[in-house]
Scaffold this motif. Sequence first.
Motif, short mmCIF file in Angstrom:
data_model
loop_
_atom_site.label_atom_id
_atom_site.label_comp_id
_atom_site.label_asym_id
_atom_site.label_seq_id
_atom_site.Cartn_x
_atom_site.Cartn_y
_atom_site.Cartn_z
N LEU A 167 0.76 -1.31 0.01
CA LEU A 167 0.14 0.03 0.14
C LEU A 167 0.87 1.18 -0.10
O LEU A 167 0.33 2.23 0.00
N GLY A 168 2.24 1.17 0.08
CA GLY A 168 2.85 2.25 0.12
C GLY A 168 2.87 2.99 1.32
O GLY A 168 3.23 4.41 1.39
N VAL A 169 2.55 2.24 2.65
CA VAL A 169 2.32 3.19 3.97
C VAL A 169 3.63 3.66 4.51
O VAL A 169 4.75 2.77 4.49
N THR A 170 3.98 4.65 5.01
CA THR A 170 5.20 5.38 5.69
C THR A 170 5.05 5.09 7.14
O THR A 170 5.85 4.71 7.85
N TYR A 171 3.81 5.45 7.61
CA TYR A 171 3.63 5.51 9.28
C TYR A 171 2.33 4.67 9.43
O TYR A 171 1.25 4.68 8.54
N PHE A 172 2.10 4.14 10.59
CA PHE A 172 0.74 3.66 10.92
C PHE A 172 0.48 3.94 12.36
O PHE A 172 1.35 4.12 13.12
N ILE A 184 -13.15 5.24 30.26
CA ILE A 184 -12.46 4.82 28.94
C ILE A 184 -11.06 5.18 29.22
O ILE A 184 -10.44 6.30 29.29
N ARG A 185 -10.11 3.85 28.78
CA ARG A 185 -8.69 4.31 28.61
C ARG A 185 -8.32 3.77 27.25
O ARG A 185 -8.55 2.71 26.78
N LEU A 186 -7.78 4.87 26.58
CA LEU A 186 -7.51 4.71 25.03
C LEU A 186 -5.90 4.86 25.20
O LEU A 186 -5.31 5.95 25.41
N THR A 187 -5.20 3.86 24.41
CA THR A 187 -3.61 4.06 24.16
C THR A 187 -3.43 4.23 22.55
O THR A 187 -3.99 3.40 21.94
N ILE A 188 -2.92 5.19 21.91
CA ILE A 188 -2.54 5.44 20.84
C ILE A 188 -0.98 5.40 20.65
O ILE A 188 -0.45 5.98 21.31
N GLU A 189 -0.72 4.89 19.38
CA GLU A 189 0.70 4.57 19.02
C GLU A 189 0.85 5.08 17.65
O GLU A 189 0.02 4.65 16.56
N LEU A 190 1.98 5.95 17.24
CA LEU A 190 2.41 6.09 15.97
C LEU A 190 3.77 5.21 15.74
O LEU A 190 4.63 5.34 16.37
N ALA A 191 3.93 4.56 14.73
CA ALA A 191 4.99 3.60 14.43
C ALA A 191 5.42 3.87 12.82
O ALA A 191 4.68 4.26 12.00
N GLY A 196 8.63 -1.00 12.14
CA GLY A 196 7.79 -1.08 13.27
C GLY A 196 8.16 -0.31 14.63
O GLY A 196 7.71 -0.67 15.55
N VAL A 197 9.29 0.71 14.21
CA VAL A 197 9.64 1.29 15.75
C VAL A 197 8.64 2.34 15.75
O VAL A 197 8.26 3.08 15.23
N SER A 198 8.31 2.47 17.30
CA SER A 198 7.41 3.31 17.89
C SER A 198 7.97 4.86 17.80
O SER A 198 9.28 4.82 18.36
N LEU A 199 7.51 5.64 17.33
CA LEU A 199 7.78 7.12 17.42
C LEU A 199 7.04 8.05 18.06
O LEU A 199 7.56 9.19 18.51
#
Length: 496
Positions: A167-172, A184-191, A196-199
């Motif tokens: 798909l040509g994805v750079t970040y997810f 409600i507890r929500l954890t969001i992560e950019l990698a 696959g390294v967490s940013l």
Amino acid sequence: MAHKVRFRVNLPHGGLQPEITATDEGSARTLDALSGRERAVAEKFAAGMTYREIGNALFIAPTTVRTHLAAIYEKLGVRTKIGLAAYFAGASSAQPAPSLSGAPPVLAIFPIECLNSDERWRRFADGLSSDITIDLSRYAGLPVIAFHTMKSLGSKPADFAADGKALGVTYFVSGRLRADDQRIRLTIELADAGSGVSLWRERYDRPAEDIFALQDSLTESIINVFAGSYGTLATVGRNAVRRKPPASLRAYDFYLLALEQHTTFSRAGNAEAIRLFSRALELDPTFANCWAELAYAYSVEACNGFGDDMLTSIEKWRAAAENALRLDPTDSCAHACLGNVRACLGDLEGAERAHRRAFEYGSNHAGILTLLAGSKVLVIGDPAEAIPLIERAMRLNPLAPPWYFGMQGRILFVAGRHEQAIAALRRSSPESPDVLMFLALSYMATGAAGEAARATARLRAEFPGFSVERFIAGYPVTNRDALLAIRHGAELAKLP
């Protein structure tokens, strides 16, 4: 016989679909059968927008969108969005668009994983994922994989490498939700999609009182942390750009570097921003966001006396804003910029219409709310509405950049809250002449004549091209109360 091509569909307004096959000559020829309005509807629908969103963008009713789509499907002989997307990608493969050489990175949002078995929380997680996807594609200036595509893949972040490459994805972005009737507890992560390294990672902990208000609140918070010139995505992108050889920079790279310079609001920074935005547009003249930001840079040049001729700056400002809106009629920054330049040219009704459109398309974007708050207090509208707007912007973006505080300071000055204005202005850009002007005005209003004199002396020494009347003409300041407060304060502080 038409040549078969394979492609990845990278569509405007955030849509992106998996690889499919189409004939290049046939698709380009068939698209010519569509009217301009039909093509605009088709592009937006293929990109994942709803009937209502398309109607809002094109100023037509959702039922009219449905009628256009029926005609489009008949002319193209397709029955699905995937088939529709094929025609646009086929046409672009026959004649590559200028933007392909400098396309921005691509973002994928995984459906948020719900750790509860309760079906209502699973639906909440899906709704939240979809809202984040749609709003990020609208505000972050990045292509975003359509939510239904990510959901249909069924892959997890740990095994996304192959799908991400296809798909040509750079970040997810991925997330996990845990909820009960109280919280409600929500954890969001950019990698990084390649490694696959967490940013970046953040946890949101909220009371579960009103589920719909909560969904809006979480979406807005996440969007404003990611988006904008100081947002997580821009910061990650700039860090990556600085590791590249200068000769390899693309349009989006120049755009990111320009945004950083632009938000210093200094003479040198603004000039460099204009140079970098212009370089990006040489590589990709269809980059709507870049035209909008270039318009904003020319507006800064006009009101701060950074250019040789204010009328030339205003004309460049107008042209850049109009170019942005020709390319993307939903660009909220371009509407905000066009509103102020119309006021400069004496069209106050046009200014009000443009500001209304900016709010319509950017009502959850902290940066747009900040710009509009400044316009309400200085240009046109009800100044009493400016303080709630700037306060909402600050809540939406906990990473508020210095220029937010500069805008807050001028709003508080006009409202007569001078001590608070000084506190805000001291957190803003120290290299911006308009900040020094409002500091001098605010100090004088509190009786701190010595501090006012120091700000005035610095303004005269460092910005000889600046004057209060030039700021009034180039911002422009057309609200009567603001105009009187600025001119009266300038006379007392002996400002140029």
